[in-house]
Design a protein around this motif. Structure first.
Motif, PDB file in Angstrom:
ATOM      1  N   THR A 256      29.337  81.650  12.742  1.00  0.00           N
ATOM      2  CA  THR A 256      28.894  80.428  13.416  1.00  0.00           C
ATOM      3  C   THR A 256      29.161  80.493  14.913  1.00  0.00           C
ATOM      4  N   ILE A 257      30.368  80.895  15.293  1.00  0.00           N
ATOM      5  CA  ILE A 257      30.712  80.988  16.716  1.00  0.00           C
ATOM      6  C   ILE A 257      29.855  82.045  17.406  1.00  0.00           C
TER       7      ILE A 257
ATOM      8  N   SER B 223      25.388  83.259  20.980  1.00  0.00           N
ATOM      9  CA  SER B 223      24.165  84.051  21.171  1.00  0.00           C
ATOM     10  C   SER B 223      22.978  83.148  21.499  1.00  0.00           C
ATOM     11  N   GLY B 224      22.828  82.066  20.732  1.00  0.00           N
ATOM     12  CA  GLY B 224      21.734  81.131  20.981  1.00  0.00           C
ATOM     13  C   GLY B 224      21.845  80.453  22.328  1.00  0.00           C
ATOM     14  N   ALA B 225      23.070  80.099  22.712  1.00  0.00           N
ATOM     15  CA  ALA B 225      23.287  79.455  24.008  1.00  0.00           C
ATOM     16  C   ALA B 225      22.949  80.401  25.154  1.00  0.00           C
ATOM     17  N   LEU B 226      23.329  81.665  25.029  1.00  0.00           N
ATOM     18  CA  LEU B 226      23.042  82.645  26.080  1.00  0.00           C
ATOM     19  C   LEU B 226      21.537  82.870  26.238  1.00  0.00           C
ATOM     20  N   VAL B 227      20.830  82.951  25.110  1.00  0.00           N
ATOM     21  CA  VAL B 227      19.373  83.124  25.171  1.00  0.00           C
ATOM     22  C   VAL B 227      18.729  81.905  25.822  1.00  0.00           C
ATOM     23  N   ALA B 228      19.199  80.710  25.467  1.00  0.00           N
ATOM     24  CA  ALA B 228      18.646  79.487  26.046  1.00  0.00           C
ATOM     25  C   ALA B 228      18.844  79.449  27.557  1.00  0.00           C
ATOM     26  N   MET B 229      20.013  79.836  28.025  1.00  0.00           N
ATOM     27  CA  MET B 229      20.268  79.839  29.464  1.00  0.00           C
ATOM     28  C   MET B 229      19.483  80.936  30.168  1.00  0.00           C
TER      29      MET B 229
ATOM     30  N   GLY C 215      21.310  76.970  20.085  1.00  0.00           N
ATOM     31  CA  GLY C 215      22.576  77.409  19.518  1.00  0.00           C
ATOM     32  C   GLY C 215      22.749  76.987  18.073  1.00  0.00           C
ATOM     33  N   LEU C 216      22.416  75.723  17.769  1.00  0.00           N
ATOM     34  CA  LEU C 216      22.549  75.224  16.399  1.00  0.00           C
ATOM     35  C   LEU C 216      21.565  75.914  15.456  1.00  0.00           C
ATOM     36  N   VAL C 217      20.345  76.124  15.930  1.00  0.00           N
ATOM     37  CA  VAL C 217      19.339  76.800  15.100  1.00  0.00           C
ATOM     38  C   VAL C 217      19.782  78.227  14.781  1.00  0.00           C
ATOM     39  N   THR C 218      20.331  78.899  15.781  1.00  0.00           N
ATOM     40  CA  THR C 218      20.784  80.276  15.562  1.00  0.00           C
ATOM     41  C   THR C 218      21.956  80.322  14.590  1.00  0.00           C
TER      42      THR C 218
ATOM     43  N   GLY D 105      21.795  86.687   7.535  1.00  0.00           N
ATOM     44  CA  GLY D 105      22.101  87.453   8.733  1.00  0.00           C
ATOM     45  C   GLY D 105      21.033  87.394   9.804  1.00  0.00           C
ATOM     46  N   ILE D 106      19.754  87.353   9.400  1.00  0.00           N
ATOM     47  CA  ILE D 106      18.673  87.451  10.398  1.00  0.00           C
ATOM     48  C   ILE D 106      17.890  86.161  10.595  1.00  0.00           C
ATOM     49  N   GLY D 107      18.018  85.207   9.650  1.00  0.00           N
ATOM     50  CA  GLY D 107      17.194  83.998   9.713  1.00  0.00           C
ATOM     51  C   GLY D 107      17.360  83.205  10.996  1.00  0.00           C
ATOM     52  N   GLY D 108      18.598  82.946  11.385  1.00  0.00           N
ATOM     53  CA  GLY D 108      18.850  82.167  12.600  1.00  0.00           C
ATOM     54  C   GLY D 108      18.349  82.869  13.841  1.00  0.00           C
ATOM     55  N   GLY D 109      18.523  84.198  13.893  1.00  0.00           N
ATOM     56  CA  GLY D 109      18.069  84.961  15.047  1.00  0.00           C
ATOM     57  C   GLY D 109      16.558  84.960  15.182  1.00  0.00           C
TER      58      GLY D 109
END
Length: 200
Positions: free
Chosen positions: A11-12, A17-23, A36-39, A127-131
């Motif tokens: 989760t962390i 990872s999601g937050a970094l991609v968003a920024m 971030g939550l979706v990832t 493992g891959i769904g969120g990404g």
């Protein structure tokens, strides 16, 4: 206890990872939270749909939701220099999330006495769904659809858990490290699956 540890680690890692991609895509703070939550939770939702667990069970994970939000806010509030440096670690966080959630998904399905095929699919999709969802929302080609080896390592982890080859906590942590290393090595040495392009 082991299942919970992998759940928190995944989760962390995926929230960051999601937050970094968003920024990186210049999203605002709402975009950072959503991505971030979706990832962090997208893979678990897809897994639950596939193995028959109620999707609304996500709302029972209050601690994980709070943990993801705290992780994202820490990343969002970091100085720009640190964030730019952190972008270099995006693939590392992605590898950690992949490994943790693949093992967590496999344990989840295995504890429900699902067959080996379901355990492997649960490991892969967790493992891959969120990404995948993250990359689609960010307007990127999903990593799993590129030539780099990605989902294979999640499936290998699911196979190991489903066959009972790894059961004890230390064995599971060893599997976690192995998946992270193999994912990073596949990036470093550009290991690829066979591909065939159809050209006009």
């Amino acid at each position: 206890m082991t299942w919970e540890v992998f759940n928190i680690i995944g989760t962390i890692a995926f929230a960051v990872s999601g937050a970094l991609v968003a920024m990186e895509e210049d999203y605002d703070i709402l975009g950072v939270v959503v991505l971030g939550l979706v990832t962090a939770f997208g893979g678990g939702i897809v897994r639950n749909l596939l193995i028959g667990v109620p999707v609304d069970s996500i709302w029972q994970q209050g601690l994980l939701l709070k943990t993801a939000l705290v992780a994202m806010m820490i990343v969002f509030l970091l100085p720009s220099g640190i964030i730019r440096h952190s972008m270099k670690w995006l693939y590392f966080f992605d590898a950690i999330g992949l490994a943790a959630f693949a093992i967590q998904g496999a344990l989840f399905a295995s504890n429900m006495n699902h067959p080996l095929s379901a355990v492997i699919v649960a490991a892969m999709m967790t493992g891959i769904g969120g990404g995948i969802i993250r990359d689609v929302l960010a307007g990127r080609k999903p990593v799993v659809l590129r030539e780099e080896i990605y989902a294979v390592w999640a499936m290998a982890g699911g196979l190991a858990v489903g066959l009972g080859a790894v059961q004890k906590p230390l064995e599971l942590y060893g599997l976690f490290i192995a998946i992270v290393l193999m994912r990073l090595l596949s990036l470093k040495y550009k290991w690829k699956l066979p591909r065939r392009a159809i050209t006009p």
